[in-house]
Design a protein around this motif. Structure first.
Motif, PDB file in Angstrom:
ATOM      1  N   PRO A 242      -9.686   1.889  11.832  1.00 32.64           N
ATOM      2  CA  PRO A 242      -8.818   1.354  12.882  1.00 32.64           C
ATOM      3  C   PRO A 242      -7.350   1.691  12.699  1.00 32.64           C
ATOM      4  CG  PRO A 242      -9.369  -0.374  11.326  1.00 32.64           C
ATOM      5  CD  PRO A 242     -10.192   0.826  10.932  1.00 32.64           C
ATOM      6  N   LEU A 243      -6.987   2.225  11.548  1.00 32.12           N
ATOM      7  CA  LEU A 243      -5.597   2.584  11.275  1.00 32.12           C
ATOM      8  C   LEU A 243      -5.339   4.030  11.676  1.00 32.12           C
ATOM      9  CD1 LEU A 243      -5.205   0.995   7.717  1.00 32.12           C
ATOM     10  CD2 LEU A 243      -4.644  -0.038   9.930  1.00 32.12           C
ATOM     11  N   ALA A 244      -4.100   4.331  11.945  1.00 29.94           N
ATOM     12  CA  ALA A 244      -3.722   5.723  12.166  1.00 29.94           C
ATOM     13  C   ALA A 244      -3.795   6.479  10.841  1.00 29.94           C
ATOM     14  CB  ALA A 244      -2.302   5.806  12.730  1.00 29.94           C
ATOM     15  N   PRO A 245      -4.228   7.742  10.844  1.00 32.84           N
ATOM     16  CA  PRO A 245      -4.262   8.503   9.597  1.00 32.84           C
ATOM     17  C   PRO A 245      -2.898   8.591   8.903  1.00 32.84           C
ATOM     18  CG  PRO A 245      -5.558   9.609  11.266  1.00 32.84           C
ATOM     19  CD  PRO A 245      -4.840   8.488  11.967  1.00 32.84           C
ATOM     20  N   SER A 246      -1.823   8.444   9.683  1.00 34.40           N
ATOM     21  CA  SER A 246      -0.480   8.494   9.099  1.00 34.40           C
ATOM     22  C   SER A 246       0.023   7.123   8.649  1.00 34.40           C
ATOM     23  CB  SER A 246       0.508   9.084  10.103  1.00 34.40           C
ATOM     24  OG  SER A 246       0.536   8.309  11.298  1.00 34.40           O
ATOM     25  N   ASP A 247      -0.789   6.084   8.789  1.00 33.51           N
ATOM     26  CA  ASP A 247      -0.394   4.764   8.300  1.00 33.51           C
ATOM     27  C   ASP A 247      -0.214   4.834   6.784  1.00 33.51           C
ATOM     28  OD1 ASP A 247      -0.748   1.984   7.216  1.00 33.51           O
ATOM     29  OD2 ASP A 247      -1.064   1.500   9.316  1.00 33.51           O
ATOM     30  N   PRO A 248       0.866   4.271   6.241  1.00 33.18           N
ATOM     31  CA  PRO A 248       1.087   4.342   4.792  1.00 33.18           C
ATOM     32  C   PRO A 248      -0.048   3.754   3.950  1.00 33.18           C
ATOM     33  CG  PRO A 248       3.104   3.694   5.885  1.00 33.18           C
ATOM     34  CD  PRO A 248       2.033   3.689   6.941  1.00 33.18           C
ATOM     35  N   ILE A 253       2.380   8.905   1.569  1.00 30.51           N
ATOM     36  CA  ILE A 253       3.578   9.738   1.595  1.00 30.51           C
ATOM     37  C   ILE A 253       4.507   9.311   2.732  1.00 30.51           C
ATOM     38  CG2 ILE A 253       2.811  11.608   3.141  1.00 30.51           C
ATOM     39  CD1 ILE A 253       3.979  13.535   0.913  1.00 30.51           C
ATOM     40  N   TYR A 254       3.957   8.610   3.737  1.00 30.07           N
ATOM     41  CA  TYR A 254       4.764   8.120   4.854  1.00 30.07           C
ATOM     42  C   TYR A 254       5.333   6.724   4.587  1.00 30.07           C
ATOM     43  CZ  TYR A 254       2.513  11.995   7.264  1.00 30.07           C
ATOM     44  OH  TYR A 254       2.061  13.248   7.615  1.00 30.07           O
ATOM     45  N   GLY A 255       5.043   6.185   3.407  1.00 33.86           N
ATOM     46  CA  GLY A 255       5.531   4.866   3.052  1.00 33.86           C
ATOM     47  C   GLY A 255       6.782   4.929   2.196  1.00 33.86           C
ATOM     48  N   ASP A 256       7.279   3.756   1.845  1.00 36.02           N
ATOM     49  CA  ASP A 256       8.472   3.604   1.013  1.00 36.02           C
ATOM     50  C   ASP A 256       8.036   3.408  -0.436  1.00 36.02           C
ATOM     51  OD1 ASP A 256      10.855   2.937  -0.205  1.00 36.02           O
ATOM     52  OD2 ASP A 256      11.041   0.978   0.764  1.00 36.02           O
ATOM     53  N   SER A 257       8.404   4.319  -1.317  1.00 34.79           N
ATOM     54  CA  SER A 257       8.020   4.233  -2.722  1.00 34.79           C
ATOM     55  C   SER A 257       9.177   3.783  -3.616  1.00 34.79           C
ATOM     56  CB  SER A 257       7.464   5.576  -3.212  1.00 34.79           C
ATOM     57  OG  SER A 257       6.224   5.860  -2.596  1.00 34.79           O
ATOM     58  N   SER A 258      10.133   3.072  -3.030  1.00 32.42           N
ATOM     59  CA  SER A 258      11.230   2.528  -3.825  1.00 32.42           C
ATOM     60  C   SER A 258      10.770   1.276  -4.566  1.00 32.42           C
ATOM     61  CB  SER A 258      12.427   2.198  -2.931  1.00 32.42           C
ATOM     62  OG  SER A 258      12.081   1.233  -1.958  1.00 32.42           O
ATOM     63  N   ASN A 259      11.434   1.003  -5.673  1.00 33.46           N
ATOM     64  CA  ASN A 259      11.174  -0.200  -6.473  1.00 33.46           C
ATOM     65  C   ASN A 259       9.723  -0.310  -6.933  1.00 33.46           C
ATOM     66  OD1 ASN A 259      13.910  -1.172  -6.111  1.00 33.46           O
ATOM     67  ND2 ASN A 259      13.306  -1.747  -4.029  1.00 33.46           N
ATOM     68  N   ASP A 276       1.484  18.597  -0.818  1.00 34.07           N
ATOM     69  CA  ASP A 276       2.052  17.264  -0.614  1.00 34.07           C
ATOM     70  C   ASP A 276       2.566  16.647  -1.901  1.00 34.07           C
ATOM     71  OD1 ASP A 276       1.898  16.967   2.201  1.00 34.07           O
ATOM     72  OD2 ASP A 276      -0.273  16.716   2.043  1.00 34.07           O
ATOM     73  N   ALA A 277       2.044  17.077  -3.044  1.00 37.79           N
ATOM     74  CA  ALA A 277       2.626  16.635  -4.316  1.00 37.79           C
ATOM     75  C   ALA A 277       4.058  17.155  -4.441  1.00 37.79           C
ATOM     76  CB  ALA A 277       1.775  17.119  -5.489  1.00 37.79           C
ATOM     77  N   LYS A 278       4.272  18.403  -4.014  1.00 37.59           N
ATOM     78  CA  LYS A 278       5.636  18.956  -4.007  1.00 37.59           C
ATOM     79  C   LYS A 278       6.523  18.213  -3.015  1.00 37.59           C
ATOM     80  CE  LYS A 278       6.641  23.264  -4.018  1.00 37.59           C
ATOM     81  NZ  LYS A 278       6.698  24.678  -3.585  1.00 37.59           N
ATOM     82  N   ARG A 279       5.960  17.906  -1.869  1.00 39.14           N
ATOM     83  CA  ARG A 279       6.712  17.167  -0.852  1.00 39.14           C
ATOM     84  C   ARG A 279       7.089  15.773  -1.366  1.00 39.14           C
ATOM     85  NH1 ARG A 279       3.613  15.438   4.532  1.00 39.14           N
ATOM     86  NH2 ARG A 279       5.175  14.106   5.541  1.00 39.14           N
TER      87      ARG A 279
END
Length: 327
Positions: A242-248, A253-259, A276-279
């Motif tokens: 039910p989620l979009a494939p681009s949902d984090p 990779i489309y999410g926030d990886s801070s903290n 995508d590892a390079k990205r």
């Protein structure tokens, strides 16, 4: 998907020794890694989905409960938890919970763990005096990302509820889909309660974007003997449900990886997921995320789980040092 060692060895040995030595030297890689890459082209460990019948067969398999193979129990000592048969553990080397590897296995979210997962984890457990905890999450296409997140969150909370288990004693690890999941899971844990986050994470050839839309993938595809871009895109869409494939939660990779805790990524340049590892490495540098990327030239997907090759042994030695030095 289980590897058949007889077929594997026959395919590997079928390549002329002198020719393989020449090619490996020419490609600047070990002979054994070249032989395995060549053998995988023949073995095709990920079955192609070419028909409705192929899909239905895999769908039916994803509805079946996982049974830990007897040979894995006997050879490596892994056992299902007595209170939760969907979590596999190895507790032979560390019963005081001072060093735990919480592992999410790969297989495009469609496949169960294979022999090489267990062999690698047994090696790490023995070298690190560590306990291994591996949830066997529900598989696509019958099950989808929200169910997987719920199951693994429950398994993780169950682990933390045990006496003596502290997040600072836990390393998250995962390969391929499992590596991508661990990044998405850490983003989710940080937003739920940062105190739940582990000490660090180690991601092996992580699948960070199931959309497979990075244009850099096209140049790598002819070099990758194992993965196929189109099939992975299809499998990722089914996993997303039910989620979009681009949902984090699906493609971190489309999410926030801070903290987040320190993250080490191990990747090979003959793996389409290397793009995508390079990205992700570039994003980490741009946003000052705590990410260290270990790039192995000419290595294929999840090469670290093939300890018969020197490059895999080298990467596992690095991983052991990373976990040990964190104490």
């Amino acid at each position: 998907m289980k590897y058949k060692f007889g077929a594997f060895l026959l395919a590997t040995l079928g390549t002329g020794y002198a020719y393989s030595k020449y090619q490996a030297h020419k490609e600047h890689q070990s002979q054994s890694s070249w032989l395995i890459s060549d053998a995988i082209k023949v073995l095709k460990p990920f079955p192609p989905i070419k028909s409705v019948a192929d899909y239905q067969k895999l769908y039916q398999a994803s509805e079946q409960p996982y049974a830990l193979p007897k040979n894995i129990q006997l050879q490596f000592g892994f056992k299902a938890r007595p209170d939760n048969a969907d979590v596999i553990e190895l507790n032979e080397f560390n019963e005081d919970n001072e060093r735990i590897i919480f592992y999410v296995h790969g297989g495009a979210y469609w496949m169960q763990p294979i022999y090489f997962h267990y062999a690698m984890l047994h090696h790490l457990a023995k070298e690190l005096n560590a306990r291994i905890v591996m949830p066997i999450y529900p598989k696509a296409p019958a099950h989808h990302a929200p169910e997987v997140h719920d199951m693994i969150l429950d398994s993780y909370k169950q682990l933390l509820a045990e006496e003596g288990v502290k997040p600072e004693n836990i390393t998250f690890m995962g390969d391929s889909a499992g590596g991508g999941f661990q990044l998405a899971f850490m983003q989710k844990l940080r937003d739920l309660d940062a105190d739940l986050l582990p000490r660090r994470a180690i991601l092996l050839s992580p699948w960070l974007d199931v959309t497979m839309t990075n244009p850099a993938i096209d140049a790598i595809q002819p070099l990758d003997p194992m993965l196929n871009t189109g099939q992975l895109r299809f499998q990722g869409e089914k996993y997303a449900g039910p989620l979009a494939p681009s949902d984090p939660l699906v493609s971190p990779i489309y999410g926030d990886s801070s903290n987040l805790p320190p993250i080490d990524v191990f990747t090979g340049t003959h793996d389409i997921l290397f793009a995508d590892a390079k990205r992700f490495k570039s994003l980490a540098l741009e946003h000052d995320w705590d990410v260290n990327t270990h790039i192995y030239p000419k290595m294929l997907h999840v090469f670290s789980s093939l300890p018969i090759i020197p490059e895999a042994k080298e990467s596992l030695a690095e991983i052991i040092d990373i976990i040990a030095d964190a104490d």
